[in-house]
Design a protein around this motif. Structure first.
Motif: not given
Ligand SMILES: Cc1cc2nc3c(=O)[nH]c(=O)nc-3n(C[C@H](O)[C@H](O)[C@H](O)COP(=O)(O)O)c2cc1C
Length: 186
Positions: A45, A59-60
């Motif tokens: 992250l 990724e978030w």
């Protein structure tokens, strides 16, 4: 018949040989059959920055979706300087935003902390609980789990070799199952 519940396990350590990851694996092995535990990784992250809310890194988004899809959250964390490791705090922040759209809200949670030290990560455990209050994650109060001397509990292959700890972790997961049934979505 009780239904199967998915539990996202967040390990607060990024270390390859992490004691807390071994504790998380032991918890998965010892948990009741109707709980399905899987570790949700946090190392990938990017550091949370509110500027990213308009165009979030993939990724978030993937992490938020993964947390939204789960029934409950189990945190297993070391203590860094008497608090929560930065990587774990980052994951909490990422999951909490954009404002009003927190992925955590309403998910029943539990906290385990483990350390080679005698007080078993008490400081991290309770700093984490402070965030969980704000995030509307009802965190199981009892049993508390501060695993001290944790470097002595596993053999070289990562297997739990302490019977007392095994019994405790097993009872902890049974209590968490009841907590999820009481506090989780029906
Ligand atoms: C930056 C840093 C700060 C630490 N602070 C604490 C602490 O406050 N309390 C503690 O019990 N251990 C502390 N430790 C030691 C950790 O408990 C130990 O490294 C442990 O193995 C970390 O968990 P892990 O094996 O899951 O990575 C610290 C370690 C690091 C790297």
């Amino acid at each position: 018949m009780e239904k199967t519940r998915n539990v996202a396990v967040i390990v607060g350590s990024l270390r390859k040989d992490s004691i807390n990851r071994k504790v998380a694996n032991a918890l998965a092995e010892l948990s009741p059959a109707r709980l399905e535990l899987s570790i949700v990784e946090i190392a990938q992250l990017p550091i949370y920055n509110q500027d990213g809310d308009d165009k979030p890194p993939a990724e978030w988004t993937a992490f938020r979706e993964r947390i939204r899809a789960t029934d409950a959250i189990l945190f297993v964390t070391p203590e860094h300087n008497r608090s929560v490791p930065a990587a774990l705090k980052n994951a909490i922040d990422v999951g909490s935003r954009p404002y009003g759209k927190s992925a955590w809200s309403g998910k029943p949670g539990a906290v385990v902390s483990a350390s080679p030290g005698g007080i078993g990560g008490f400081g991290a455990n309770h700093h984490l609980r402070q965030s969980l209050v704000f995030l509307n994650v009802p965190a199981m109060a009892q049993p508390e789990a501060y695993i001290g001397g944790a470097d002595k509990l596993f053999d070289a292959s990562g297997k739990l070799i302490n019977d007392g700890t095994r019994k405790f972790l097993e009872s902890f997961m049974h209590a968490f199952e009841a907590w999820i049934a009481a506090k989780g979505r029906q």
